[in-house]
Design an enzyme around this catalytic site. Structure first.
Site, PDB file in Angstrom:
ATOM      1  N   LYS A  17     -13.193   2.600 -30.036  1.00 43.90           N
ATOM      2  CA  LYS A  17     -11.556   2.940 -30.010  1.00 43.90           C
ATOM      3  C   LYS A  17     -11.140   3.035 -31.170  1.00 43.90           C
ATOM      4  O   LYS A  17     -11.473   3.603 -32.630  1.00 43.90           O
ATOM      5  CB  LYS A  17     -11.275   1.045 -29.788  1.00 43.90           C
ATOM      6  N   GLU A  27      -1.729   7.677 -31.899  1.00 42.65           N
ATOM      7  CA  GLU A  27      -0.900   7.007 -31.678  1.00 42.65           C
ATOM      8  C   GLU A  27       0.022   8.327 -30.999  1.00 42.65           C
ATOM      9  O   GLU A  27       0.835   8.858 -32.418  1.00 42.65           O
ATOM     10  CB  GLU A  27      -0.592   6.083 -32.636  1.00 42.65           C
ATOM     11  N   THR A  66      -9.113   4.163 -38.940  1.00 44.64           N
ATOM     12  CA  THR A  66      -9.583   2.226 -37.314  1.00 44.64           C
ATOM     13  C   THR A  66      -9.844   2.822 -36.685  1.00 44.64           C
ATOM     14  O   THR A  66      -9.218   2.514 -35.164  1.00 44.64           O
ATOM     15  CB  THR A  66      -7.720   1.926 -37.161  1.00 44.64           C
ATOM     16  N   ASN A 118       4.970   2.818 -35.197  1.00 44.23           N
ATOM     17  CA  ASN A 118       4.726   2.713 -36.647  1.00 44.23           C
ATOM     18  C   ASN A 118       5.397   1.499 -37.745  1.00 44.23           C
ATOM     19  O   ASN A 118       5.121   1.356 -38.032  1.00 44.23           O
ATOM     20  CB  ASN A 118       3.600   3.632 -37.256  1.00 44.23           C
ATOM     21  N   THR A 131      -7.082  -1.128 -29.186  1.00 38.12           N
ATOM     22  CA  THR A 131      -6.056  -1.988 -29.685  1.00 38.12           C
ATOM     23  C   THR A 131      -4.045  -0.863 -29.336  1.00 38.12           C
ATOM     24  O   THR A 131      -4.030  -1.045 -28.287  1.00 38.12           O
ATOM     25  CB  THR A 131      -5.600  -2.446 -31.286  1.00 38.12           C
TER      26      THR A 131
END
Length: 406
Positions: free
Chosen positions: A187, A281, A198, A403, A161
């Site tokens: 992932k 991220e 996640t 985000n 993602t």
């Protein structure tokens, strides 16, 4: 690492194990028309024993519920279907129906028995799956996997993602002339906080084993790998780790092979967990927090998580500021047994606090350590034998910018 185990990263991953095949393609789930891979099927030519560990979030995505249901049934598993771009989470009865449709389509297209497939989804929460696109794509990739495609790399890419790169590794070891392989793909980059993150992780092996034994081994490996990482402290609705064993190596999991298999399984899980944190991220640093001498392992874990999830601590790391005072502040609210006057803290072995007393003359060395992309903080509580290792990341302005909207 045991000399009897060969370990490699950036491999084909799940298709390295004997008898496992995979294929992936684009269903344009994101609706961008960019042909990004987003749908994949993993298939075994022989029935598998299976195990799984899932999110502890009370809000579980429909695919998580389906995986739990299939594993509870205890029947043979022949494979799994996965997609990115849409988590099929918080989608009510329609989500339940779509998840079931995905796994049944994969079962049918691969000629597998009913109830023998697992399903995973990851991506945006709250949107319905575009089944008109997904169904034909699942049929196509399942057929290719059945025909013997070994597209392990494509499969590892189709689950990504916000990740910036694929995450795969493979471990092998020999038992009486036969080679056992454990291959993995994962992932994860954001919403990373046990239990688990996640994240999706798929692990295959060609050893023969009972599901109950695999479950115990997987749970123990996850505890010290995927459940010992954090990027942003959020717990996802879709976290899943699945382990499939098809017995095609000719080796059974027994007293002879158990120790090496357990070690190799942990190496695979630990490597994938590290890759997830390192791809957090918009992060710039990976920090290993080693807490020792706590009153209990639970205290050690609480202390490490208080530090690893502290916004003040994480932002100071980003600013190349060691600021051990923020570590002390964070561990102070960990609900653990603490005596602030006997604690030791060091950065890559450079003392910052010894017996509760600062070592300010080392500050230039601390700053040099914290300026590195990876470093280790060791904390000795001097309260007992409890210990825990946590991998964490810093927190950047780019994380907030990335985000603030989807």
């Amino acid at each position: 690492m045991s000399s009897s185990i060969t370990f490699k990263t950036d491999t084909e991953g799940v298709t390295d194990s004997e008898g496992f095949f995979a294929s992936a393609d684009s269903a344009d789930i994101r609706g961008k028309g960019d042909e990004r891979l987003d749908t994949g099927v993993l298939y075994s030519i022989a029935p598998c024993a299976a195990a799984g560990v899932f999110t502890k979030n009370a809000v579980k995505a429909a695919p998580v519920l389906d995986c739990e249901r299939v594993l509870r049934a205890g029947g043979p598993v022949f494979g799994l279907v996965a997609n990115s771009g849409n988590a099929n989470a918080c989608t009510g009865n329609q989500g339940i129906s779509d998840s079931l449709s995905m796994l049944q389509t994969a079962e049918s297209a691969s000629g597998s028995p009913k109830g023998s497939f697992l399903v995973c989804s990851t991506g945006r929460i709250g949107d319905f799956l575009p089944m008109d696109k997904i169904t034909p794509t699942v049929k196509s990739v399942a057929s290719r996997a059945l025909d013997g495609e070994k597209e392990g790399t494509k499969f590892s890419e189709c689950i990504l993602t916000s990740d910036t790169r694929k995450k795969t590794c493979t471990a092998t070891f020999a038992v009486e002339g036969n080679t056992v392989t454990i291959g993995g793909a994962a992932k994860g980059a954001g919403m990373i906080q046990p239990n688990m993150a996640t994240m999706l992780a798929f692990i295959t092996t060609d050893i023969a084993a009972e599901s109950t034994v695999l479950q115990d081994l997987l749970k123990e490996s996850v505890k010290h790998s995927f459940n010992a990482i954090t990027v942003d402290g959020d717990m996802s609705t879709n976290d899943t780790v699945l382990l499939l064993a098809n017995g095609q190596s000719g080796v059974s999991l027994d007293e002879t092979s158990m120790k090496r298999f357990q070690e190799a399984l942990f190496q695979v899980c630990d490597c994938l967990a590290d890759k997830i944190v390192a791809d957090g991220e918009r992060i710039t640093k990976v920090v290993e927090i080693l807490v020792a001498g706590a009153a209990s392992d639970q205290d050690a874990e609480s202390i490490s998580r208080s530090i690893g999830n502290s916004l003040l601590v994480k932002t100071s790391w980003y600013g190349n500021d060691p600021n051990w005072g923020r570590l002390m502040e964070a561990l102070g609210y960990a609900n653990a047994q603490i005596d602030q006057y006997i604690i030791d803290i060091s950065y890559d072995g450079v003392p910052a606090l010894v017996g509760g007393d600062p070592v300010p003359e080392n500050k230039p060395k601390w700053k040099k350590v914290v300026s590195k992309p990876r470093f280790t903080i060791r904390i000795n509580m001097h309260q007992g034998d409890g210990n825990f290792r946590l991998r964490a990341s810093d927190l950047t302005e780019d994380y907030v910018d990335f985000n603030k909207s989807e």
